[in-house]
Each structure stands twice: as structure tokens, then as C-alpha cells.
Design an enzyme around this catalytic site. Sequence first.
Site, PDB file in Angstrom:
ATOM      1  N   ASN A   1     -10.057  -0.173  -0.836  1.00  0.00           N
ATOM      2  CA  ASN A   1      -8.594  -0.095  -0.705  1.00  0.00           C
ATOM      3  C   ASN A   1      -7.966  -0.687  -1.965  1.00  0.00           C
ATOM      4  OD1 ASN A   1      -5.907  -0.458  -0.074  1.00  0.00           O
ATOM      5  ND2 ASN A   1      -6.276  -1.281   1.976  1.00  0.00           N
TER       6      ASN A   1
ATOM      7  N   HIS B   1      -3.544   7.238   1.737  1.00  0.00           N
ATOM      8  CA  HIS B   1      -3.891   5.885   1.303  1.00  0.00           C
ATOM      9  C   HIS B   1      -5.295   5.589   1.815  1.00  0.00           C
ATOM     10  CE1 HIS B   1      -4.039   1.711   0.588  1.00  0.00           C
ATOM     11  NE2 HIS B   1      -3.870   1.354   1.840  1.00  0.00           N
TER      12      HIS B   1
ATOM     13  N   CYS C   1       0.809  -1.223   0.000  1.00  0.00           N
ATOM     14  CA  CYS C   1       0.000   0.000   0.000  1.00  0.00           C
ATOM     15  C   CYS C   1       0.846   1.279   0.000  1.00  0.00           C
ATOM     16  CB  CYS C   1      -0.962  -0.002   1.181  1.00  0.00           C
ATOM     17  SG  CYS C   1      -2.089  -1.396   1.130  1.00  0.00           S
TER      18      CYS C   1
END
Length: 325
Positions: A282, A252, A113
Site C-alpha cells: 500500500n 487503491h 490514500c
Amino acid sequence: MSGSRILGTGSALPARIVTNAELAETVETSDEWIVERTGIRQRHVAGEGETTATLATAAARAALADAGVDASSIGLIVLATATPDNTFPASATKVQDTLGCNGGIAFDVAAVCSGFLYALSIADSMLRTGMAKRALVIGAETFSRILDWEDRTTCVLFGDGAGAVVLEAPNAEASASKDAPGILATRLHADGAQHDLLYVDGGPSTTQTVGHVRMRGQEVFRHAVVNLADVLKEVLEGTDVSVDQIDWVVPHQANKRILDATARKLGISPDKVVVTVNQHANTSAASVPLALDVARKDGRIKAGDLVMLEAMGGGFTWGASLIRM
Ligand code: UT7
């Protein structure tokens, strides 16, 4: 002196949207639980023929068009992904070939990520040292292909997509002026002791399989808020910018509650935080450049704005970057 400059941004999403209600038909979950605990309402899921490289290429094309530059001027492609098309070669080389700018540098970066932050920093360093003049920095993922669709604690959280930026080497004269656009400061970290809190239970050298995402969500959540607040402060300490001068935070997009808690901890107004997790879920390395592109294209982020990018993910890895657009 500021660093490399973002000339343009682009993004790409698979056509297929999967709602929470649709997921609730196959796993024991509900729209109410997912929205309340994460803020996610839907995610895009790659269909047949759509891969990390095809999404990355589409995002790259959009970024090149936005920048008004030709692919032939790209000497460096850094693609952040944890879901490459093949174990090797790097998906970046596929993107390079499809764009027709073969011959320069192209490689993938695996920092999950935080991958886009790592990729951006690597590209900036390489441009500053003259390895290339112009780069494509891409975050692209097809996490849907490594999810255990029977595990409700992970399968509701992720989505597919790609985001890209065109980055240009700093011009000494222009970037010496105060308020010149460019990357002002970046800090990156990793803590391999946290491997087991967020990982994939397979790989070529261990199981010879691709594996599935496994996560101890609550523990990741706790670390995320602390690490992100710390690294944002650390980035600001290396500049003369104060927290209230930041125009936009592009985080993020893992969980709306993490975005809110981090902003609260730093005293940043929620109005300055770009949120796309409701639409995209996500998307790992893609989430920061995707959110950046959304907020630029809808007119929120403008030239001259001070923008903080930040991310945290498996490894753990985390980082932040302050940019003047
Ligand atoms: O991108 C990398 C970084 N990743 C992250 O930052 C993710 C960080 N973690 C999170 O976002 C949150 O921890 C989650 C969204 C993963 C989970 O939220 P939570 O509020 O921490 O829930 P929990 O894990 O404490 O679970 C609460 C309850 C449990 O049931 P019991 O034990 O209380 O009976 C879970 O089994 O919710 C249950 N649960 C679900 N219920 C309905 C877990 N997943 C689901 C689900 N639907 N999908």
C-alpha cells in the site's frame, strides 16, 4: 463534454525491495500470513537521500517524457501526500523547483490514500476554469518513515513510491465529440467521524512529533468495500456508462481481498482489475497513479479505454473517477 485529458503517466520506486521474509526476521509475522491476508509479497522502501519529493520528481519526469511535453509548459502542480519532506513548504514546490518550472501554481493535498483522486479532481477543476493549461498531478509517499516497525499489524502493509500524470485542459471543440478522451465524472467523499480508525498519532499542532500510523484494520476493511462499491455506482450514475462498459478498474492498492470483494459486489470481472499490491504493497496516495502507469506501460490500458480510478483511506476519505484514456 469531457474534462481534462491525461497526456502521459509516469512512476518511480525506490531501488530497495523488502520481502515478507525479510520483515519476518524483525517482527512476529510470516510470508504466508501476509500473502494470505493481503496479497502483498514485497514493498519498496526509500533509502538515504530518497524522499517524497525526489520520488515525486522522478515520477513527474517520466510522465512528462511519456506525454512528450516540456516541464516549462506546466502551470500547475498538485502533489497528493501524507508524508511531505517538511511540514511546510509544500513538497510540490520542491518538485517545481527541481523541474525548473517555477512561477506557476504548486501545492500539496492531504487526503491520504484518496489523495490522488482529490488532487486529480482539483487539478481538473482548475484547468477547466482556466487557472492553467497543463498540470502535473502526482501521488507520492514515503510511508516507511511513519511506520512503527515494531507493530506487525501495520508495518507489513505499506511501501514507498510515486506516480504522476500530465493533465491538459479540455479543448471545447475536441472534447465535445462522443468518445473524446478526458475525465468524464468524479465523486469525492469524507467522513471525519471515522478519524480514529486510521490515523497518525502525531503532528505539529498536537504532539510536535511526526507520529506513527495506527489502524483498526478489520473496521477499515468493512467500510472500504461498502464505500468503494457505492462511490463507483455514484460515478456511473452521473454518466451514460454502464458497469460492463468499463475496460479497467485501477483501485487503491491496500489489500487484494478488498479489490476482490469490491469487484464482486459490483459484478466486475477480476480480469479487469489492475493489481499491483503484490509488488508495491500500500503506497497510499501513490498507489493509483503507480498502478495506472504500470497498466499503461505494459500495454493493458490503451487509448480510448474507459478506466475507473477509485480509492479510500484515512479520514475517512474516498472517491472515484471515470476517465476515457
Ligand atoms: O489504505 C487505507 C485503507 N487501508 C485498508 O484498507 C486496510 C484494511 N484492512 C486490512 O487490509 C486487513 O484488515 C488487515 C490486512 C490489516 C488485517 O487482516 P485481517 O484479516 O482483518 O486480520 P485481523 O486484524 O483480524 O487479525 C487476525 C489475526 C490477529 O490475531 P488473533 O487476535 O486472531 O490471535 C492478529 O493479531 O492476525 C494477527 N496479525 C498478524 N499475524 C501475523 C495481525 N497482523 C499480523 C501479521 N502477521 N503481520
